[in-house]
Design a protein around this motif. Structure first.
Motif, PDB file in Angstrom:
ATOM      1  N   VAL A  45       0.608  -1.441   0.064  1.00 26.71           N
ATOM      2  CA  VAL A  45      -0.007   0.253  -0.337  1.00 26.71           C
ATOM      3  C   VAL A  45       0.436   1.385   0.464  1.00 26.71           C
ATOM      4  N   ALA A  46       0.606   2.350  -0.438  1.00 27.64           N
ATOM      5  CA  ALA A  46       0.642   3.538  -0.059  1.00 27.64           C
ATOM      6  C   ALA A  46      -0.199   4.980  -0.071  1.00 27.64           C
ATOM      7  N   VAL A  47       0.105   5.659   0.341  1.00 27.52           N
ATOM      8  CA  VAL A  47      -0.367   6.355   1.029  1.00 27.52           C
ATOM      9  C   VAL A  47      -0.270   7.806   0.086  1.00 27.52           C
ATOM     10  N   ILE A  48      -1.516   8.573  -0.556  1.00 29.19           N
ATOM     11  CA  ILE A  48      -0.786  10.296  -1.221  1.00 29.19           C
ATOM     12  C   ILE A  48      -0.796  11.407  -0.671  1.00 29.19           C
ATOM     13  N   GLU A  49      -0.459  11.546   0.285  1.00 32.55           N
ATOM     14  CA  GLU A  49      -1.023  13.242   0.844  1.00 32.55           C
ATOM     15  C   GLU A  49      -0.465  14.344   0.550  1.00 32.55           C
ATOM     16  N   GLY A  50      -1.750  15.002   0.262  1.00 36.13           N
ATOM     17  CA  GLY A  50      -0.886  16.556  -0.282  1.00 36.13           C
ATOM     18  C   GLY A  50      -1.116  17.551   0.494  1.00 36.13           C
ATOM     19  N   HIS A  51      -1.293  17.171   1.794  1.00 33.96           N
ATOM     20  CA  HIS A  51      -1.449  18.189   2.800  1.00 33.96           C
ATOM     21  C   HIS A  51      -0.832  18.268   3.657  1.00 33.96           C
ATOM     22  N   ASP A  52      -1.269  17.546   5.397  1.00 27.20           N
ATOM     23  CA  ASP A  52      -0.548  16.336   6.486  1.00 27.20           C
ATOM     24  C   ASP A  52      -1.685  15.122   6.741  1.00 27.20           C
ATOM     25  N   ILE A  53      -0.402  14.996   7.468  1.00 24.52           N
ATOM     26  CA  ILE A  53      -1.244  13.322   7.743  1.00 24.52           C
ATOM     27  C   ILE A  53      -2.400  13.501   8.275  1.00 24.52           C
ATOM     28  N   GLY A  54      -3.149  12.567   8.587  1.00 25.04           N
ATOM     29  CA  GLY A  54      -4.286  13.325   9.651  1.00 25.04           C
ATOM     30  C   GLY A  54      -5.260  13.693   9.272  1.00 25.04           C
ATOM     31  N   GLY A  55      -5.626  14.356   7.891  1.00 34.33           N
ATOM     32  CA  GLY A  55      -6.352  15.394   7.421  1.00 34.33           C
ATOM     33  C   GLY A  55      -7.021  16.305   8.245  1.00 34.33           C
ATOM     34  N   THR A  56      -8.253  16.056   8.256  1.00 34.04           N
ATOM     35  CA  THR A  56      -9.282  17.489   9.060  1.00 34.04           C
ATOM     36  C   THR A  56      -9.380  16.605  10.488  1.00 34.04           C
ATOM     37  N   CYS A  57      -9.485  15.445  10.521  1.00 33.77           N
ATOM     38  CA  CYS A  57      -9.914  15.474  12.085  1.00 33.77           C
ATOM     39  C   CYS A  57      -8.843  15.331  12.783  1.00 33.77           C
ATOM     40  N   VAL A  58      -7.941  14.890  12.179  1.00 28.10           N
ATOM     41  CA  VAL A  58      -6.545  15.053  12.868  1.00 28.10           C
ATOM     42  C   VAL A  58      -5.971  16.606  13.437  1.00 28.10           C
ATOM     43  N   ASN A  59      -6.052  17.210  12.318  1.00 27.47           N
ATOM     44  CA  ASN A  59      -5.860  18.599  12.270  1.00 27.47           C
ATOM     45  C   ASN A  59      -6.319  19.773  12.645  1.00 27.47           C
ATOM     46  N   ARG A  60      -7.577  19.895  12.582  1.00 27.52           N
ATOM     47  CA  ARG A  60      -8.413  20.390  12.123  1.00 27.52           C
ATOM     48  C   ARG A  60      -9.436  20.292  12.318  1.00 27.52           C
ATOM     49  N   GLY A  61     -10.133  18.766  13.347  1.00 26.58           N
ATOM     50  CA  GLY A  61     -11.295  19.082  13.414  1.00 26.58           C
ATOM     51  C   GLY A  61     -11.269  17.837  15.096  1.00 26.58           C
ATOM     52  N   CYS A  62     -11.895  16.599  14.790  1.00 26.85           N
ATOM     53  CA  CYS A  62     -11.640  15.630  16.090  1.00 26.85           C
ATOM     54  C   CYS A  62     -11.086  16.273  17.116  1.00 26.85           C
ATOM     55  N   VAL A  63      -9.956  16.402  16.473  1.00 27.15           N
ATOM     56  CA  VAL A  63      -8.705  16.189  17.992  1.00 27.15           C
ATOM     57  C   VAL A  63      -8.690  16.848  18.721  1.00 27.15           C
ATOM     58  N   PRO A  64      -7.568  18.405  17.323  1.00 27.80           N
ATOM     59  CA  PRO A  64      -8.475  19.354  18.711  1.00 27.80           C
ATOM     60  C   PRO A  64      -8.993  20.282  19.563  1.00 27.80           C
ATOM     61  N   SER A  65     -10.597  20.198  18.563  1.00 30.97           N
ATOM     62  CA  SER A  65     -11.691  20.160  19.026  1.00 30.97           C
ATOM     63  C   SER A  65     -12.177  19.201  20.731  1.00 30.97           C
ATOM     64  N   LYS A  66     -11.448  18.559  20.874  1.00 30.86           N
ATOM     65  CA  LYS A  66     -12.302  17.784  21.786  1.00 30.86           C
ATOM     66  C   LYS A  66     -11.228  18.372  22.723  1.00 30.86           C
ATOM     67  N   ALA A  67      -9.861  18.696  22.181  1.00 35.47           N
ATOM     68  CA  ALA A  67      -9.160  19.673  23.248  1.00 35.47           C
ATOM     69  C   ALA A  67      -9.567  20.362  24.028  1.00 35.47           C
ATOM     70  N   LEU A  68      -9.820  21.524  23.453  1.00 34.70           N
ATOM     71  CA  LEU A  68     -10.463  22.452  23.746  1.00 34.70           C
ATOM     72  C   LEU A  68     -12.090  22.437  24.026  1.00 34.70           C
ATOM     73  N   LEU A  69     -12.734  21.112  23.959  1.00 34.32           N
ATOM     74  CA  LEU A  69     -14.162  20.654  25.014  1.00 34.32           C
ATOM     75  C   LEU A  69     -13.450  20.282  25.944  1.00 34.32           C
TER      76      LEU A  69
END
Ligand SMILES: Cc1cc2nc3c(=O)[nH]c(=O)nc-3n(C[C@H](O)[C@H](O)[C@H](O)COP(=O)(O)OP(=O)(O)OC[C@H]3O[C@@H](n4cnc5c(N)ncnc54)[C@H](O)[C@@H]3O)c2cc1C
Ligand SMILES: NC(=O)c1ccc[n+]([C@@H]2O[C@H](COP(=O)([O-])OP(=O)(O)OC[C@H]3O[C@@H](n4cnc5c(N)ncnc54)[C@H](O)[C@@H]3O)[C@@H](O)[C@H]2O)c1
Length: 582
Positions: free
Chosen positions: A109-133
C-alpha cells in the motif's frame, strides 16, 4: 486453468534465494495465475496468513481450491504489473483506516497526502476540538460554584490562560499526527507527498505546485479516493480568518471575542458554543431551518436547548440566513451580519457582533483529481457518487473498475469513524469479499457538556417508517435522574430514548443526552450492527453503579409482543428474573 502450488508449513517455510518476500502486485491474467510457494524469507504466522490471503486475492480459483485452514505459503511471481496493490489518495482517518486494513490483508500500500497526515480529524477537526472542549469543560465545572458546593467543594477564583488552552489543542493534534505517521511507517506503507490526480483507473500522478523535486507517477491495481472535505462557506461571506472565520481558524483560539455569532447550529456550531461560553463569550446562533439543532431528534433537541442553550449566554435566530457579512476590526469596528428570512427572502435584521464563525457544513475536497479521466462526474456539490460497496460510479451510472471512494468525499456520513469503516469495507470488497456497511448502525456524538449521541433514525423518521410499513412502533425512555452514578456526580440531567419495532424487537434508533452519552451509545450501535433485537440484549447484565445502567433500564423498559415474552425464550428457560418495566 490456474495452477497453484501449496506447501503445508508447520514451522517456517524453507526458503529460496531472495532476501525479501515482496508481496507486490502480480496481476497476471487469471488463466495464467501461478502462485509459487517457494518462500524467499522466513515468515511468521501472520505474514504467512497475509501471503495466503494475497494468493487468494490474486486468483479466486485458488481461494476455493486451497483449503484456507491449511497453512499455505505463497509468494507472488516476479514481473509485477503494478507498483502497488492499493494506492490511497488522501491520508485522513479514512485513508489511514483503509491502509491499516489493507496491510493486514497482505497488500502493498501507498498513501498520497497533499497537505498533512491525519487530515481534517487530526489536524483541524475531532482531535483539537475535543482538546478545547476538555479544557473549557473543566473551566465551566470549576466556575460552577453551586455545583461544586453541592459536593462539598470550595473553589477559589478560577482563571485560565487562553494561549495555554490553545496549546493543549495544537500539541495534541501534533502528537496524534506523529502517531499516525509512525503507525503507517511501521507497517511498511509508503507515504508519498503531493496532490494526486488520476491519469487512468490504475495510474496516479502526484506533485506539489512549483516543486519539481516532489512527486511522480505510481500505478496500483486498486485506488481509493479519500480526499475528505473543507469548510463550506455560503456566498456573500468573506472569510478574513480573524473576525469572520471557520472552524479551521477557530480551533487556533487566537482570541476570545466578547460576542460571537455562529452561523449554523449543527455539530460544529454547538461544540464551539460550548467552548466559547465556558471561556466567557456570548453566542448568537443564526440557523436557516425553523428550529435550532435541526439535525437532532426533536425531543432530544428540546432537552438540548434546555441544557446547552438556556441558562448560558446564548440566543438564536431561526429561519434566517446570513446573506451579507462585513468583517470588522477587533476592538475597533464590529462585524455586520445581514439576516434574510429563509422563506420570504426579505432582509429582516442586521446584527453587529465582535466575530462571526461560519459553521454551515462541509464541502467535499474533490477538485483537481481529474475525475474526468476515469469517466466520473461529481454531483452538484462535488461529492463522488459511490455504490453501497464504496465503488465509484461513472457518469453512465456504472461501476468504475478498481476505483473506490470513502469518507467525507462521498458525503454518505461525514464522521471520522464512518470514513475509516468505509475504508475497511472498500478493502474487503476489492478482496472479493462483498461487504456493505450499515450506515444506520454508525453512532454519532456531539461532545458538548453534557454530550448528545445517537444511532439509527429519529423518532420522526421511525413514525414515518411505521406508518408506511405498517408495524407497531415502540418508544422506550429513561432518565439519568434515577441513575446512581449520575447522581453521585450531581449530573442527573439527561434522557435516553429507544425506537423499536414492537412486533419483532428490531432496534431502529437510540438517542441519548446526558453525562458521557458519547460512550454510552455503543451498546446500541453494536446491537444494531449485529442485528440483535431488544429480546437478545434485554437480559444482559450491567455493572452497578454505572452510567451504562441508563441503557440497561431503557432496554428493559421496552415491550415486545410476541415473541419475546414467550416462555420459550432462552432467558426464561435459564430461569432469568423477569425485569421490572420502568
Ligand atoms: C471542527 C470539526 C470537528 C469534528 N469533530 C468530529 C468528531 O468529534 N467526531 C467525528 O467522527 N468527526 C468529526 N469531524 C468530522 C471528521 O473530521 C471528518 O468526518 C473526517 O476527518 C473525514 O475523514 P476523511 O478521511 O474522509 O477526510 P479528511 O480527514 O478530510 O482527510 C482527507 C485528506 O486528503 C488530503 N487530500 C485531499 N485532496 C488530495 C489530493 N488530490 N491529493 C492528495 N491528498 C489529498 C487532504 O489534505 C486531507 O489530509 C469534525 C470535523 C470538524 C471540521
Ligand atoms: N462531534 C462530531 O462528530 C462532529 C463535530 C464537528 C463536526 N462534525 C462533522 O462536520 C460536519 C460539518 O459540521 P457543521 O456543524 O458545519 O455542519 P452540520 O451539517 O452539522 O450543520 C450545519 C447547520 O448549518 C445550517 N445552515 C446551513 N447553511 C446555512 C446558512 N446559510 N445560514 C444559516 N444556517 C445554515 C444547517 O441548517 C445546519 O443546522 C458535519 O457533517 C459533521 O458530521 C462532527
Amino acid at each position: 486453468m490456474a495452477s497453484f502450488t501449496a506447501h503445508s508449513t508447520k514451522a517456517q517455510a524453507s526458503l529460496a534465494s531472495s532476501q525479501q518476500a515482496k508481496l507486490v502486485s502480480a496481476r497476471p491474467q487469471r488463466s495464467t495465475v501461478r502462485c509459487n510457494a517457494s518462500l524467499p524469507v522466513s515468515l511468521d504466522s501472520r505474514q504467512l496468513n497475509q501471503a495466503v490471503n494475497r494468493c487468494i486475492r490474486v486468483s479466486r480459483h485458488v481461494a476455493t481450491r486451497s483449503s484456507r485452514g491449511q497453512r499455505c505459503a505463497v509468494v507472488a511471481m516476479a514481473g509485477a504489473k503494478y507498483d502497488y496493490d492499493l494506492v490511497i489518495i488522501g491520508c485522513g482517518v479514512g485513508g489511514h483506516g483503509a491502509a491499516l486494513h489493507a496491510v493486514e490483508q497482505g497488500m502493498k500500500v501507498a498513501v498520497i497526502e497533499g497537505h498533512d497526515i491525519g487530515g481534517t480529524c487530526v489536524n483541524r477537526g475531532c482531535v483539537p476540538s475535543k482538546a478545547l472542549l476538555a479544557a473549557s469543560g473543566r473551566i465551566r465545572d470549576m466556575k460552577n460554584e453551586m455545583h461544586m458546593k453541592s459536593m462539598g467543594i470550595q473553589v477559589g477564583s478560577v482563571s485560565f490562560d487562553r494561549a495555554g488552552v490553545a496549546a493543549h489543542a495544537t500539541q495534541l493534534a501534533s502528537a496524534i499526527q506523529g502517531n499516525l505517521k509512525r503507525s503507517l511507517e511501521a507497517l511498511g506503507v509508503d507515504i508519498l507527498i503531493g496532490q494526486a490526480k488520476f491519469v487512468d483507473n490504475h495510474t496516479i500522478k502526484y506533485g506539489l505546485p512549483g516543486r519539481v523535486d516532489v512527486g511522480g507517477q505510481v500505478t496500483a491495481k486498486d485506488v481509493i479516493i479519500a480526499t475528505g472535505s473543507v469548510p463550506f462557506v455560503p456566498p456573500g461571506i468573506p472569510i478574513d480568518g480573524k473576525t469572520v472565520f471557520t472552524s479551521d481558524h477557530a480551533l487556533k483560539l487566537e482570541w476570545l471575542p466578547n460576542w460571537v455569532a455562529i452561523i449554523g447550529s449543527g455539530y460544529i456550531g454547538l461544540e464551539f458554543s460550548d467552548v466559547y461560553t465556558a471561556l466567557g463569550c456570548e453566542v448568537t446562533f443564526i440557523e436557516a431551518m425553523d428550529k435550532i439543532m435541526p439535525g437532532f431528534d426533536t425531543e432530544i433537541a428540546r432537552m438540548a436547548e434546555r441544557l446547552l442553550i438556556k441558562g448560558r449566554p446564548i440566543d438564536y435566530h431561526t429561519g434566517v440566513i446570513a446573506t451579507k457579512v462585513t468583517p470588522g476590526v477587533p476592538g475597533v469596528k464590529p462585524v455586520e451580519i445581514e439576516l434574510t428570512d429563509f422563506k420570504t427572502k426579505k432582509v429582516v435584521d442586521t446584527l453587529e457582533v465582535d466575530a462571526c464563525m461560519v459553521a454551515t457544513g462541509r464541502a467535499p475536497y474533490t477538485n483537481g483529481l481529474n475525475l474526468g479521466s476515469i469517466g466520473v462526474e461529481t454531483d452538484r456539490r462535488g461529492f463522488v457518487p459511490v455504490s453501497e460497496k464504496m465503488e465509484v460510479l461513472g457518469s453512465d451510472g456504472k461501476v468504475v473498475p478498481n476505483v473506490y471512494c470513502i469518507g467525507d468525499a462521498n458525503g454518505k456520513y461525514m464522521l471520522a469513524h464512518a470514513a475509516s469503516a468505509q475504508g475497511i469495507s472498500a478493502v474487503e470488497n476489492m478482496l472479493g469479499r462483498p461487504n456493505v456497511l450499515n450506515h444506520l448502525s454508525i453512532p454519532a456524538a456531539c461532545f458538548t457538556h453534557p454530550e448528545v449521541s445517537f444511532v439509527g433514525v429519529t423518532q420522526e423518521k421511525a413514525e414515518e417508517m411505521a406508518k408506511e410499513q405498517g408495524f407497531p412502533l415502540g418508544v422506550a425512555k429513561t432518565s439519568f435522574k434515577a441513575n446512581s452514578k449520575a447522581l453521585a456526580e450531581k449530573e442527573g440531567e439527561g434522557m435516553a430514548k429507544m425506537l423499536y419495532r414492537k412486533d419483532t424487537g428490531e432496534i431502529l434508533g437510540v438517542h441519548i443526552i446526558g453525562l458521557h452519552a458519547a460512550d454510552l451509545i455503543h451498546e446500541a450501535s453494536n446491537a444494531i450492527a449485529t442485528k440483535q433485537t431488544v429480546q437478545d440484549i434485554k437480559f444482559a447484565v450491567h455493572a452497578h453503579p454505572t452510567l451504562s445502567e441508563v441503557l440497561d433500564e431503557l432496554i428493559k423498559s421496552a415491550h415486545v409482543n410476541p415473541p419475546s415474552s414467550s416462555s420459550n425464550s432462552s432467558a426464561a428457560k435459564a430461569g432469568a428474573k423477569q425485569p421490572v418495566a420502568a
